[in-house]
Design an enzyme around this catalytic site. Sequence first.
Site, PDB file in Angstrom:
ATOM      1  N   TYR A   6       0.840  -1.206   0.000  1.00 56.86           N
ATOM      2  CA  TYR A   6       0.000   0.000   0.000  1.00 56.86           C
ATOM      3  C   TYR A   6       0.873   1.255   0.000  1.00 56.86           C
ATOM      4  CZ  TYR A   6      -3.827   3.167   0.873  1.00 56.86           C
ATOM      5  OH  TYR A   6      -4.735   4.167   0.746  1.00 56.86           O
TER       6      TYR A   6
ATOM      7  N   PHE B 255      -7.906  20.707 -25.127  1.00 53.41           N
ATOM      8  CA  PHE B 255      -8.202  19.277 -25.139  1.00 53.41           C
ATOM      9  C   PHE B 255      -9.397  19.074 -24.212  1.00 53.41           C
ATOM     10  CE2 PHE B 255      -8.150  14.875 -23.878  1.00 53.41           C
ATOM     11  CZ  PHE B 255      -8.301  14.317 -25.132  1.00 53.41           C
ATOM     12  N   THR B 256     -10.266  18.138 -24.576  1.00 53.92           N
ATOM     13  CA  THR B 256     -11.558  17.968 -23.900  1.00 53.92           C
ATOM     14  C   THR B 256     -11.447  17.889 -22.373  1.00 53.92           C
ATOM     15  OG1 THR B 256     -11.337  15.607 -24.344  1.00 53.92           O
ATOM     16  CG2 THR B 256     -12.662  16.880 -25.892  1.00 53.92           C
TER      17      THR B 256
ATOM     18  N   ASP C  20       1.413  19.395 -21.165  1.00 54.28           N
ATOM     19  CA  ASP C  20       0.650  18.159 -21.347  1.00 54.28           C
ATOM     20  C   ASP C  20       1.529  17.274 -22.226  1.00 54.28           C
ATOM     21  OD1 ASP C  20      -0.888  16.054 -22.144  1.00 54.28           O
ATOM     22  OD2 ASP C  20      -2.718  17.225 -22.442  1.00 54.28           O
TER      23      ASP C  20
ATOM     24  N   LYS D  23      -0.678   6.673 -23.558  1.00 56.12           N
ATOM     25  CA  LYS D  23      -0.352   6.917 -24.973  1.00 56.12           C
ATOM     26  C   LYS D  23       1.131   6.614 -25.198  1.00 56.12           C
ATOM     27  CE  LYS D  23      -4.274   9.475 -24.456  1.00 56.12           C
ATOM     28  NZ  LYS D  23      -5.021   9.517 -23.199  1.00 56.12           N
TER      29      LYS D  23
ATOM     30  N   ARG E 183     -14.058  14.070 -33.928  1.00 57.55           N
ATOM     31  CA  ARG E 183     -13.325  15.167 -33.280  1.00 57.55           C
ATOM     32  C   ARG E 183     -13.788  16.457 -33.950  1.00 57.55           C
ATOM     33  NH1 ARG E 183     -10.535  13.505 -28.536  1.00 57.55           N
ATOM     34  NH2 ARG E 183     -12.715  13.805 -28.171  1.00 57.55           N
TER      35      ARG E 183
ATOM     36  N   PHE F 220     -19.282  13.797 -26.085  1.00 57.46           N
ATOM     37  CA  PHE F 220     -18.918  12.879 -27.172  1.00 57.46           C
ATOM     38  C   PHE F 220     -18.844  11.425 -26.721  1.00 57.46           C
ATOM     39  CE2 PHE F 220     -14.518  12.245 -25.859  1.00 57.46           C
ATOM     40  CZ  PHE F 220     -14.287  13.367 -25.076  1.00 57.46           C
TER      41      PHE F 220
END
Length: 462
Positions: free
Chosen positions: A77, A129-130, A220, A263, A387, A453
């Site tokens: 933990y 970005f969303t 980002d 990613k 998009r 979306f």
Amino acid sequence: MTLKIEKRAWAEPYKMKMVELLKMTTKAQRNKALKEAGYNTFLLRSEDVYIDLLTDSGTNAMSDRQWAAFMTGDESYAGSKSYYNMERAIQTYYGYKYVIPTHQGRGAENILSQILIKKGDVIPGNMYFTTTRLHQELAGGKFEDIIIDEAHDALNEFPFKGNVDLNKLEKIVNKYGADKIPYVSIATNVNMAGGQPISMENLKELRKYTLQHGIRIIHDMTRVAENAYFIQQREKGYLLKTIKEIVHEICSLTDGATMSAKKDALVNIGGFLATNEWDVYEEARNLVVVYEGLHTYGGLAGRDMEAIAVGIKESLDDYHQKARIGQVEYLGKRMQEYGIPIVKPIGGHGIFVDAKAFLPHLSQDDFPAQTLAAEIYADSGVRTMERGIVSAGRNSKGENYYPKLELVRFTIPRRVYTQAHMDVVAESTAMVYDRRKKIKGMKMIYEPKYLRFFQARFEKIK
Ligand code: PM9
């Protein structure tokens, strides 16, 4: 000895050890599945999908070394050695000082936005970005787009469409004052622009400007290695530098970062927040226990953190990126051979088809990109993503944003599909292109409150 090959072929620096079998479907089955999914590709069941280009997020194939590292995960933990392995990888390869693990990118965005943004603040960035913009707004901030105009033009071939327009930034600084700007939000390889890079030169100019005004740059870095590949290939003075060196240089020009490791870092789940500021780290260490878990696991299993540590290193391999982006380029060129309108130059994580040019007879209110994604799935079982206007959502007054780019994203997972799969995708898109004039739009019949979306439902216009 007369054979001359102008550009030698790229190929993957790996071979396959295991394969995942796919279900093949009939057109009737796909039409039924689409109807049940409200014509939203996010609502399809993945077993009904043949080639899944919905996203490159968490859909990567891990390497034998990552799976081996998985088995060494320390599931304690607190104080897991896997956390320290991940922290060391981030410090070594990216150069940030302090690291907070999160379950994925938006977990880091939530914590960072809560710490840095106050009500009434403004966050300039190189295209929205969303999830990033939503967290900025939920924290009381307002996003302002400062990307260069070229980025909003699908056909403009400028090699660095992720660049910031410093004049736009200056106008915002003059209008609101630097103290209302907690940071400039910079994405490497801008997703919504079509996977387009920012140049090192532009980032350096931005760094200079922000230092003069005492404004942070938050990075980002979800697709930083892909951005580095484009810098290596396109920017003067970088051809002999490695992706590893370029990534380190990019990060050194920023003050902190959020990352979706799903990613570039080649894993199926995970993310983190990184910062060079002790105070921000201290606050994040406090907040992470509220939303994610203890600061040495942040919602991740030890095995996930081990896989991230190895994945970060693999993502910086020059041969990996050459094959990764080589595959994206291959699909783009195949589509261009059929005359399909795509965003240029070909970007990093997928091909973005220009739905406005593909279906010029539809208005943006008929959801051309949503419609096209549904048509392509119906044709061949290839799943893509909208998009455009649906992704852009609504402003604080409840009005639709009308983005200039109305795109269908064919996102390529890393190390998953073959060149033959790409041929199937290109051919299917070409078949739909051939009958484009007969395609009618759609209307939205269900709209969720956040990030519509993902779950909105549609009906075909009769
Ligand atoms: N991007 C993508 O498919 C997955 C969710 S949205 C469809 O492109 C950037 C540039 C991203 C991103 C996710 C996130 C959020 C932040 N920045 O999905 O929460 O592309 O790990 O990351 C997606 P998480």
